[in-house]
Write a protein that holds these residues in place. Structure first.
Motif, PDB file in Angstrom:
ATOM      1  N   ILE A   1      40.484  75.853 112.093  1.00  0.00           N
ATOM      2  CA  ILE A   1      39.439  76.215 111.125  1.00  0.00           C
ATOM      3  C   ILE A   1      39.057  77.691 111.232  1.00  0.00           C
ATOM      4  O   ILE A   1      39.096  78.416 110.228  1.00  0.00           O
ATOM      5  CB  ILE A   1      38.204  75.299 111.292  1.00  0.00           C
ATOM      6  CG1 ILE A   1      38.587  73.846 110.987  1.00  0.00           C
ATOM      7  CG2 ILE A   1      37.065  75.756 110.372  1.00  0.00           C
ATOM      8  CD1 ILE A   1      37.488  72.842 111.279  1.00  0.00           C
ATOM      9  N   PRO A   2      38.676  78.185 112.433  1.00  0.00           N
ATOM     10  CA  PRO A   2      38.358  79.619 112.510  1.00  0.00           C
ATOM     11  C   PRO A   2      39.563  80.508 112.231  1.00  0.00           C
ATOM     12  O   PRO A   2      39.414  81.595 111.672  1.00  0.00           O
ATOM     13  CB  PRO A   2      37.850  79.800 113.948  1.00  0.00           C
ATOM     14  CG  PRO A   2      38.365  78.629 114.710  1.00  0.00           C
ATOM     15  CD  PRO A   2      38.408  77.513 113.724  1.00  0.00           C
TER      16      PRO A   2
ATOM     17  N   THR B   1      39.946  80.696 108.532  1.00  0.00           N
ATOM     18  CA  THR B   1      38.813  81.482 108.029  1.00  0.00           C
ATOM     19  C   THR B   1      39.053  82.972 108.231  1.00  0.00           C
ATOM     20  O   THR B   1      38.839  83.779 107.322  1.00  0.00           O
ATOM     21  CB  THR B   1      37.514  81.070 108.751  1.00  0.00           C
ATOM     22  OG1 THR B   1      37.264  79.683 108.524  1.00  0.00           O
ATOM     23  CG2 THR B   1      36.333  81.883 108.245  1.00  0.00           C
TER      24      THR B   1
ATOM     25  N   SER C   1      41.886  84.343 105.935  1.00  0.00           N
ATOM     26  CA  SER C   1      41.465  84.355 104.537  1.00  0.00           C
ATOM     27  C   SER C   1      40.489  85.498 104.261  1.00  0.00           C
ATOM     28  O   SER C   1      40.680  86.288 103.326  1.00  0.00           O
ATOM     29  CB  SER C   1      40.823  83.013 104.179  1.00  0.00           C
ATOM     30  OG  SER C   1      40.304  83.040 102.872  1.00  0.00           O
ATOM     31  N   LEU C   2      39.449  85.600 105.094  1.00  0.00           N
ATOM     32  CA  LEU C   2      38.440  86.637 104.887  1.00  0.00           C
ATOM     33  C   LEU C   2      38.991  88.024 105.195  1.00  0.00           C
ATOM     34  O   LEU C   2      38.606  89.008 104.558  1.00  0.00           O
ATOM     35  CB  LEU C   2      37.210  86.353 105.754  1.00  0.00           C
ATOM     36  CG  LEU C   2      36.408  85.100 105.390  1.00  0.00           C
ATOM     37  CD1 LEU C   2      35.190  84.969 106.290  1.00  0.00           C
ATOM     38  CD2 LEU C   2      35.976  85.138 103.927  1.00  0.00           C
TER      39      LEU C   2
END
Length: 272
Positions: free
Chosen positions: A109-110, A113, A116-117
């Motif tokens: 998940i991180p 994230t 993507s960011l």
């Protein structure tokens, strides 16, 4: 506590874990390099920090630092959790392998994230309009002494990277026209300058105040840096992106393989 030599599948999982361990260290290294890249003397980085992005109304610099810290934390977590797998293999403890698999898969998940960011931030940092907006908002003084930190960083960037503004300066009408330096107060607002002295060719800290008027006032061709600083600012982000993407994508793939393989292997034990 009983332990036994690992089977072929156990050895395969150990090898996968060693690779994942290496990628965890890679995340820590890349994240640390990005965090330490923003020294006070790095004026391009200071300018980059003033560019806002749509993600939570953050600046490029603050968001990159946050994502880098998240990379470091994830890398440390991967480094620690791999020992659960090694202990589970050696002592044939199913709960250790299951715990390992769950944590490794949750750490996706991180990772997703961050990648993507990061790419969204890198894309927005290359937006010329956002760079000009940062210039218009933050450039207030044509000084390198007794100037606000952001104006000082812009001026040092102009001098050290032989550029001026964001877009190339072609006439007295340029990117500085809407800055506080030209609209509120300053030598531009007083019409004694059209571009900062920092844009003049061969100007240094010691000769800053004696920059020729043919440059900063008349903007005569050949007296100032013609090119804009867009490429300079853009290149500050671009070298970081391939290494970040490469490490994270490789780690994600290894996490998926390691997590699913550990779950499968744990159910090969006859007992916990």
């Amino acid at each position: 506590m009983d332990y036994s030599c690992p089977s072929e599948h156990g050895i395969a999982l150990i090898i996968i874990n060693k690779m994942l361990l290496g990628m965890g260290v890679g995340l820590i290294i890349v994240g640390s390099l990005v965090v330490t890249d923003g020294s006070d003397t790095d004026h391009v980085r200071q300018v980059l920090n003033s560019i806002t992005v749509t993600i939570g109304s953050s600046t490029v610099g603050s968001l990159v630092n946050t994502l880098s810290i998240l990379m470091i934390v994830t890398g440390v977590a991967i480094f620690v959790v791999t020992w659960f797998s090694l202990l589970g293999i050696i002592f044939q403890k199913r709960f250790l392998l299951i715990t390992y698999a769950i944590i490794v898969l949750l750490l996706l998940i991180p990772q997703i994230t961050v990648i993507s960011l990061w790419n969204k931030t890198e894309k927005e940092s290359r937006d010329k309009d956002k760079m000009i907006e940062a210039l218009n908002r933050g450039y207030t003084k044509d000084k390198i002494i007794n100037s606000n930190p952001l104006s000082r960083s812009w001026n040092f960037m102009f001098m050290t990277h032989s550029c001026c503004g964001v877009n190339p300066v072609l006439t007295t009408t340029n990117d500085f026209d809407n800055t506080p330096w030209c609209t509120t107060e300053g030598s531009c607002q007083a019409t004694s300058s059209q571009i900062p002295r920092a844009c003049c060719i061969n100007i240094t800290e010691s000769t800053y105040n004696s920059a020729p008027t043919s440059c900063h006032a008349s903007v005569n061709p050949g007296t100032y840096h013609l090119k804009g600083c867009y490429d300079v600012i853009k290149k500050k982000m671009l070298p970081l992106t391939p290494s970040t993407n490469g490490v994270i994508v490789t780690t994600i793939l290894l996490q998926i393989v390691a997590g699913t393989f550990a779950l499968w292997y744990s159910y090969q034990f006859k007992k916990i």
